[in-house]
Design a protein around this motif. Structure first.
Motif, PDB file in Angstrom:
ATOM      1  N   GLU A   6       0.810  -1.220   0.000  1.00  0.00           N
ATOM      2  CA  GLU A   6       0.000   0.000   0.000  1.00  0.00           C
ATOM      3  C   GLU A   6       0.840   1.265   0.000  1.00  0.00           C
ATOM      4  O   GLU A   6       0.502   2.235  -0.671  1.00  0.00           O
ATOM      5  N   GLU A   7       1.927   1.281   0.731  1.00  0.00           N
ATOM      6  CA  GLU A   7       2.776   2.477   0.774  1.00  0.00           C
ATOM      7  C   GLU A   7       3.335   2.798  -0.615  1.00  0.00           C
ATOM      8  O   GLU A   7       3.306   3.942  -1.060  1.00  0.00           O
ATOM      9  N   ALA A   8       3.812   1.781  -1.317  1.00  0.00           N
ATOM     10  CA  ALA A   8       4.376   1.992  -2.651  1.00  0.00           C
ATOM     11  C   ALA A   8       3.311   2.470  -3.632  1.00  0.00           C
ATOM     12  O   ALA A   8       3.564   3.357  -4.449  1.00  0.00           O
ATOM     13  N   VAL A   9       2.108   1.891  -3.545  1.00  0.00           N
ATOM     14  CA  VAL A   9       1.066   2.272  -4.493  1.00  0.00           C
ATOM     15  C   VAL A   9       0.583   3.700  -4.226  1.00  0.00           C
ATOM     16  O   VAL A   9       0.322   4.461  -5.161  1.00  0.00           O
ATOM     17  N   VAL A  10       0.477   4.096  -2.959  1.00  0.00           N
ATOM     18  CA  VAL A  10       0.073   5.475  -2.652  1.00  0.00           C
ATOM     19  C   VAL A  10       1.126   6.455  -3.145  1.00  0.00           C
ATOM     20  O   VAL A  10       0.805   7.480  -3.757  1.00  0.00           O
ATOM     21  N   ASN A  11       2.389   6.158  -2.910  1.00  0.00           N
ATOM     22  CA  ASN A  11       3.461   7.052  -3.370  1.00  0.00           C
ATOM     23  C   ASN A  11       3.448   7.204  -4.885  1.00  0.00           C
ATOM     24  O   ASN A  11       3.648   8.298  -5.412  1.00  0.00           O
ATOM     25  N   ARG A  12       3.187   6.122  -5.594  1.00  0.00           N
ATOM     26  CA  ARG A  12       3.119   6.186  -7.060  1.00  0.00           C
ATOM     27  C   ARG A  12       1.885   6.974  -7.509  1.00  0.00           C
ATOM     28  O   ARG A  12       1.958   7.802  -8.408  1.00  0.00           O
ATOM     29  N   ALA A  13       0.738   6.726  -6.872  1.00  0.00           N
ATOM     30  CA  ALA A  13      -0.504   7.397  -7.256  1.00  0.00           C
ATOM     31  C   ALA A  13      -0.457   8.896  -6.952  1.00  0.00           C
ATOM     32  O   ALA A  13      -1.097   9.687  -7.656  1.00  0.00           O
ATOM     33  N   LYS A  14       0.285   9.305  -5.940  1.00  0.00           N
ATOM     34  CA  LYS A  14       0.422  10.735  -5.618  1.00  0.00           C
ATOM     35  C   LYS A  14       0.952  11.524  -6.813  1.00  0.00           C
ATOM     36  O   LYS A  14       0.626  12.696  -6.989  1.00  0.00           O
ATOM     37  N   VAL A  26      -6.832   2.727   0.062  1.00  0.00           N
ATOM     38  CA  VAL A  26      -6.281   1.867  -0.976  1.00  0.00           C
ATOM     39  C   VAL A  26      -7.126   0.611  -1.093  1.00  0.00           C
ATOM     40  O   VAL A  26      -7.484  -0.003  -0.078  1.00  0.00           O
ATOM     41  N   TYR A  27      -7.452   0.253  -2.317  1.00  0.00           N
ATOM     42  CA  TYR A  27      -8.216  -0.960  -2.600  1.00  0.00           C
ATOM     43  C   TYR A  27      -7.396  -1.822  -3.553  1.00  0.00           C
ATOM     44  O   TYR A  27      -6.778  -1.307  -4.479  1.00  0.00           O
ATOM     45  N   ASP A  28      -7.417  -3.124  -3.314  1.00  0.00           N
ATOM     46  CA  ASP A  28      -6.603  -4.063  -4.069  1.00  0.00           C
ATOM     47  C   ASP A  28      -7.509  -5.112  -4.708  1.00  0.00           C
ATOM     48  O   ASP A  28      -8.222  -5.824  -4.010  1.00  0.00           O
ATOM     49  N   ASP A  29      -7.498  -5.182  -6.027  1.00  0.00           N
ATOM     50  CA  ASP A  29      -8.251  -6.196  -6.764  1.00  0.00           C
ATOM     51  C   ASP A  29      -7.253  -7.268  -7.189  1.00  0.00           C
ATOM     52  O   ASP A  29      -6.637  -7.170  -8.256  1.00  0.00           O
ATOM     53  N   ILE A  30      -7.086  -8.270  -6.355  1.00  0.00           N
ATOM     54  CA  ILE A  30      -6.073  -9.303  -6.599  1.00  0.00           C
ATOM     55  C   ILE A  30      -6.326 -10.064  -7.909  1.00  0.00           C
ATOM     56  O   ILE A  30      -5.421 -10.177  -8.729  1.00  0.00           O
ATOM     57  N   PRO A  31      -7.564 -10.570  -8.144  1.00  0.00           N
ATOM     58  CA  PRO A  31      -7.772 -11.304  -9.407  1.00  0.00           C
ATOM     59  C   PRO A  31      -7.547 -10.423 -10.648  1.00  0.00           C
ATOM     60  O   PRO A  31      -7.036 -10.889 -11.652  1.00  0.00           O
ATOM     61  N   GLY A  32      -7.924  -9.161 -10.559  1.00  0.00           N
ATOM     62  CA  GLY A  32      -7.755  -8.259 -11.693  1.00  0.00           C
ATOM     63  C   GLY A  32      -6.396  -7.614 -11.748  1.00  0.00           C
ATOM     64  O   GLY A  32      -6.083  -6.860 -12.668  1.00  0.00           O
ATOM     65  N   GLU A  33      -5.562  -7.892 -10.746  1.00  0.00           N
ATOM     66  CA  GLU A  33      -4.220  -7.323 -10.656  1.00  0.00           C
ATOM     67  C   GLU A  33      -4.217  -5.807 -10.818  1.00  0.00           C
ATOM     68  O   GLU A  33      -3.453  -5.232 -11.598  1.00  0.00           O
ATOM     69  N   MET A  34      -5.104  -5.150 -10.043  1.00  0.00           N
ATOM     70  CA  MET A  34      -5.265  -3.713 -10.142  1.00  0.00           C
ATOM     71  C   MET A  34      -5.325  -3.099  -8.744  1.00  0.00           C
ATOM     72  O   MET A  34      -5.805  -3.716  -7.804  1.00  0.00           O
ATOM     73  N   TRP A  35      -4.798  -1.901  -8.613  1.00  0.00           N
ATOM     74  CA  TRP A  35      -4.900  -1.107  -7.396  1.00  0.00           C
ATOM     75  C   TRP A  35      -5.810   0.084  -7.686  1.00  0.00           C
ATOM     76  O   TRP A  35      -5.829   0.597  -8.803  1.00  0.00           O
ATOM     77  N   MET A  36      -6.506   0.567  -6.653  1.00  0.00           N
ATOM     78  CA  MET A  36      -7.235   1.833  -6.737  1.00  0.00           C
ATOM     79  C   MET A  36      -6.908   2.629  -5.485  1.00  0.00           C
ATOM     80  O   MET A  36      -7.020   2.112  -4.374  1.00  0.00           O
ATOM     81  N   VAL A  37      -6.459   3.863  -5.687  1.00  0.00           N
ATOM     82  CA  VAL A  37      -6.182   4.747  -4.564  1.00  0.00           C
ATOM     83  C   VAL A  37      -7.186   5.886  -4.633  1.00  0.00           C
ATOM     84  O   VAL A  37      -7.324   6.555  -5.664  1.00  0.00           O
ATOM     85  N   LEU A  38      -7.902   6.079  -3.532  1.00  0.00           N
ATOM     86  CA  LEU A  38      -8.888   7.154  -3.420  1.00  0.00           C
ATOM     87  C   LEU A  38      -8.265   8.288  -2.626  1.00  0.00           C
ATOM     88  O   LEU A  38      -7.789   8.088  -1.502  1.00  0.00           O
ATOM     89  N   PHE A  39      -8.246   9.472  -3.214  1.00  0.00           N
ATOM     90  CA  PHE A  39      -7.775  10.684  -2.546  1.00  0.00           C
ATOM     91  C   PHE A  39      -9.006  11.525  -2.229  1.00  0.00           C
ATOM     92  O   PHE A  39      -9.841  11.759  -3.118  1.00  0.00           O
ATOM     93  N   TYR A  40      -9.133  11.986  -0.974  1.00  0.00           N
ATOM     94  CA  TYR A  40     -10.315  12.755  -0.587  1.00  0.00           C
ATOM     95  C   TYR A  40     -10.023  13.558   0.673  1.00  0.00           C
ATOM     96  O   TYR A  40      -8.984  13.381   1.308  1.00  0.00           O
ATOM     97  N   SER A  41     -10.965  14.433   1.017  1.00  0.00           N
ATOM     98  CA  SER A  41     -10.902  15.189   2.266  1.00  0.00           C
ATOM     99  C   SER A  41     -12.144  14.837   3.075  1.00  0.00           C
ATOM    100  O   SER A  41     -13.266  14.963   2.571  1.00  0.00           O
ATOM    101  N   LYS A  42     -11.939  14.389   4.304  1.00  0.00           N
ATOM    102  CA  LYS A  42     -13.060  14.020   5.162  1.00  0.00           C
ATOM    103  C   LYS A  42     -13.991  15.209   5.357  1.00  0.00           C
ATOM    104  O   LYS A  42     -13.542  16.346   5.506  1.00  0.00           O
TER     105      LYS A  42
END
Length: 66
Positions: A6-14, A26-42
């Motif tokens: 997760e740390e590596a994927v967030v740094n890349r997505a930034k 961070v969400y991980d779709d293992i079968p689809g081999e995909m990451w999704m990083v959501l950036f937001y403000s609470k």
């Protein structure tokens, strides 16, 4: 460059993020081999951004919320 945690994927997505944000999820779709990083403000409706990338850190899609 493989993004394997997760740390590596967030740094890349930034590098793709174009909004101001205070939080990430961070969400991980293992079968689809995909990451999704959501950036937001609470507490703020809309204005989020999702960055989707494959296991090699290649951005496949960026979605901006309203």
């Amino acid at each position: 460059m493989k993004v394997v945690d997760e740390e590596a994927v967030v740094n890349r997505a930034k590098q793709e993020c174009t909004i101001f944000y205070t939080d990430t999820e961070v969400y991980d779709d293992i079968p689809g081999e995909m990451w999704m990083v959501l950036f937001y403000s609470k507490g703020m409706l809309g204005g989020c951004q999702e960055v989707y990338m494959d296991r090699n850190g290649i951005t496949k899609l960026i979605v901006c919320g309203e």
